[in-house]
Structures are given as structure tokens and as C-alpha cells.
Scaffold this active site. Sequence first.
Site, PDB file in Angstrom:
ATOM      1  N   CYS A 184       0.850  -1.193   0.000  1.00  0.00           N
ATOM      2  CA  CYS A 184       0.000   0.000   0.000  1.00  0.00           C
ATOM      3  C   CYS A 184       0.890   1.248   0.000  1.00  0.00           C
ATOM      4  CB  CYS A 184      -0.958  -0.062   1.189  1.00  0.00           C
ATOM      5  SG  CYS A 184      -2.204   1.241   1.224  1.00  0.00           S
ATOM      6  N   LEU A 185       0.700   2.172   0.947  1.00  0.00           N
ATOM      7  CA  LEU A 185       1.532   3.362   0.997  1.00  0.00           C
ATOM      8  C   LEU A 185       2.994   3.008   1.217  1.00  0.00           C
ATOM      9  CD1 LEU A 185      -0.608   5.788   3.199  1.00  0.00           C
ATOM     10  CD2 LEU A 185      -0.518   5.624   0.723  1.00  0.00           C
TER      11      LEU A 185
END
Length: 572
Positions: A304-305
Site C-alpha cells: 500500500c503506501l
Amino acid sequence: MTRETQTDRPFQALDTLWHALQGRGSMNFSPVATGLAVGDWVMHLANSPGKQAELLMTAASLPAALRAERNRQEGDGGRASDHRFDDEGWEEEPFCTFRSLYRLACRAWGELAVGVPGVEPHHGEFMAFLGRQVLELGSPYNYLATNPELLRLTQKEKGENLVRGLHHYAEDVSRLFRGMDPAESGAYQVGRNLAVTEGEVIYRNRLMELIQYRPSTPEVFADPVLIVPAWIMKYYILDLSAENSMVKYLVDQGHTVFMVSWKNPGTADRDIDLEDYMGLGVMAALDKLEEVVPERKVHGVGYCLGGTLFAIAAAAMARDGDERLKSLTLMAAQTDFTEAGELMLFIDPSQLSFLEDIMRYQGYLDTGQMAGAFQLLRAYDLIWSQAVGRYLKGERQPLNALMTWNADATRMPSRMHSRYLRELFLDNDFSEGRFEVKGRPVVISDIHVPIFLVSTQRDHVAPWTSVYKFHLAADARSITFVLTAGGHNSGIVSEPGHPGRSYRIATRREGEIYVPPERWLRSTPVKEGSWWVDWQKWLMAGSGKKGAPPAPGRFSGEGTSCVAPGTYVYGR
């Protein structure tokens, strides 16, 4: 005028306070951004007599449209993909008509909201979103009088379900105001049956702890694996229960695994920047790995991030001649944000300016402030269906491991999140070569190590076609792309043996032509099972020979050593 200059204006503090107070009553939606969208839509509709005539004709043909909807329901058994209406009672009158009117209204509003000529596309999508919230609120499934399943249950239990539901409601409100966990929690706890893979914290700074996991095989591959999760989540999404832990799976296959565990920031951390997450996170971890496993290259893994961050770090490393990476795996991670999915509904210059003032006032974006947006995107599933189950059916569903983790969210520092939203999400600076690290731009095309990209079919956060855009900017030796069944989290936590799992996988090597995502989807066959197996084989092929496990790293940094899962994972 830049945002930094604006903060020095004499009355900026008053604006910040006012917007922060507004946000508490508007679920952090800017009233100006909302007004701009509504005004744009209403004025264009008012200036479109042809569209108005079309609407009048549609309203006049409601009986015929209702009959057509009834016929459509008979064709699909009344169920389609909305499982709220699976109960056989919805086939009887008047409930069948309630359901038909609701579905007809949803379809009509979806066409109307984005079909007014001249409306800015972002405003049209936002109006469609607002209308969906109203329609979800008015769904016949949500009310006792219009839900045949609830009526039958209430009659059978003589109202006991409603009494239990009232008790659940009072308990939930009490726990909310006291800051307590949901009543359904408790079956799973970090350190007891979550995040239990054995390891030690070998490094700590003010932003992260680095965990080194103990080997479970006599010999291990030479090149280690470093996992960087998103800072919006606790790391143990990748080390859930023993049955579905990605960390344990890798360790059991003979890999030496290291994990970053982010600190949950507070008000004092308001000035932590995106570059701090790279320097104190990715780069500090790589420095420590160089000490523990010297002269070995590292398989970088970002989720994800954390994947976006690792991609930025990899580009900066390539720019600076740092060759410590052996490969890079990005899981549900975007590097190009031009098609960032439904979250784009909440990001435009007006909304972002409003959100920056909220974050500036308190120093961070809180967990509840983020969770609200995600819940509204799937309101019928995450809000109304759960409310009906708890308060009208009187049911309490215990949280499973994934749901327990999902409720254990983290905050995000003001400066970091503002830069992420403005430079990456809104302006797409990284993909377009404008994002700077240490004063100089970094570009994806500088990354030449083999890439393993993973995306999920039902991802509301990082749509798979957006993740796929990495191909457009990359100049890697090879890119292996995986599209797996499931959503943003369930598709990643997809252990071998999990029933119903499938995925597509294909590799594009250096010099091969680009394949558009739609053609890739049509031409790539479906494989049954877990993508972890192919990924592990890919890692294994580039991990060198097996040998004796490295000794646990000697602790360095702030504080003292401790066993996994460490201390930062407990931060509230």
C-alpha cells in the site's frame, strides 16, 4: 501563494480553527467543496431544458420502468449481486415493489448525476456519491416495516431481537464515548494470537522499529527480505494468525525476513515529513540490514503506501548509485495517481485545503477521520448492514483476525499527509518526474531491478488498472504482474490453502512491447490457489544459495531491545 506563506498571514490561525470545528460536524467534508459540486450540477441542470424534459418523460414512464425492473429481477431471481435482498420474503408484495423502487432509483440516479451536460466530471461523480448515501439511508432493507426478514424474525422472537438490539446500541454508544474497543473484540489480541511469529526488535528510532524474525529452517537463502507496510495501518496485517501470516510463510520457506513497524504518531509528530518516513524508515532499515547481513542485496517489499514509499526510495537509490536492492515487490501500491479510484471523490484543491487546516489544528489525521471516508464508499456493507444486524436483528458477530486488525488503525502526521495528498495524489508528481528527495527529483524509470507487482480485483483504494500504470514509466529488467481475487486487504492476505483463491500472473521482460490492461486481462489465464507460491518461487530464484542463518542483529537505536511484536504496535 504557497501554503507555507499562507500560514504566516495574521488571521490564518482563525481560519484553521474555524475549519477544524466545521470538520467535526461535516465528517471532514469541506462545505465549500460540497457547495461547488452541488452548485455546478444544479446550475447546469437548470440551464438544460432538454435534460429537464428527459427527466419529466422518465418520471411519466415510471410504471413501465417499474415493470421492466420487476422483469429484470425475475430474470436474476431477485438477487443480482446485492445479497441484502436474498431472503425469499423479498419475492412477495409489497416488499418486492419496495425492492424494485429502490433498485430503480439507484440506477436512475447513477445515470442522472453524471449525465448533465457541462458539469465538471469530478463534480458529477461527487453528486453521484452524495445521492448514493441518501439512497442507502432510504433502503427498504434498513427498516423494520419494509424488511420481511426482520418482520418474520421479530414475530418469531416476540420482539426479543429488538430488546437485544437496544442493549447493543446503548453499549456501543457508551464504549464510543469512553474510547473503548468494540464489544465484539477480544478474541484476537496482538502478541497472543496476532503477530506471534518469533523475532526480535533489533533497531528503534522515533518513527519505526525494525523486527528481525527468527529462522525456522536449518538453512536460509543468502539475500534477505525487508517488508515496509503502510503507516496508515499496523504492520501485523502481514503477520496475522499462524494460519495466514505472510511473514511466517516466508520464514518457513527459508527466507530471512525483516519488518518495519511504524510508530503511531501524535500531536508532537506534526512536522514529520514524507522524506522522514523514507530516511528514518526505509533507508535506516537498509542501513541496519547491511550490518546484520553484510555484502548481501535486499529484496524490498512494500504494501500500500509502504509500496509507494519504497518505490520512491528505490528511485532515489538508483539516482544516487545505491545498489543495495536485489528486487522490488509492490503490493496494492500506486505510483501513478491519475486513476486512483473512488478516493478521488474526496480529493480536490478545495477539499484538500480544508483537510490541511484540520490536520494543522490537531497535528495529525485521526483514525476515525480516515475510517469515515472508507466506510461511506461501501456504506451498505460497512454501515447499514452492520447496523441492521446489531440493532434490529440483535446479533453480535465476533471480529475475526482481519477485522480486529482493521479496527486497529493509526494516525498520520499533518505535514507528511499533506505532502502525500497534494504532491502525489492530487498533482501526481512522482509519476511525472517532479517529486523531489533531498532537493532533487526522482523518477520511476531509474529503477532497473526486477519488479513484482501485485494488485487485487476489488480494490477500492488502489484499483488494479492504476497499479498497472507502473508499466508505463518503468524501465526495469522485468516486471511480473499479478492480479489476484479479493480486495485491498483480503487479496493480499491470500495464504496457500485458502478456499476460493485465484489469480492471474504474467511477466513482461525488458524490450517487450506494452500490453494495455484490458488486453492483459483477456489474454492472461486464471490460476487457482495462492499467488504467494509463485511469488516465493520468484524470490527464491534471485536469493542466492542457502547457508547457515545469520545471527540476530545486535540492538541499536533508541531504548532497549525486546521480542516481536515490539512496542510501537501497541501505540494508540
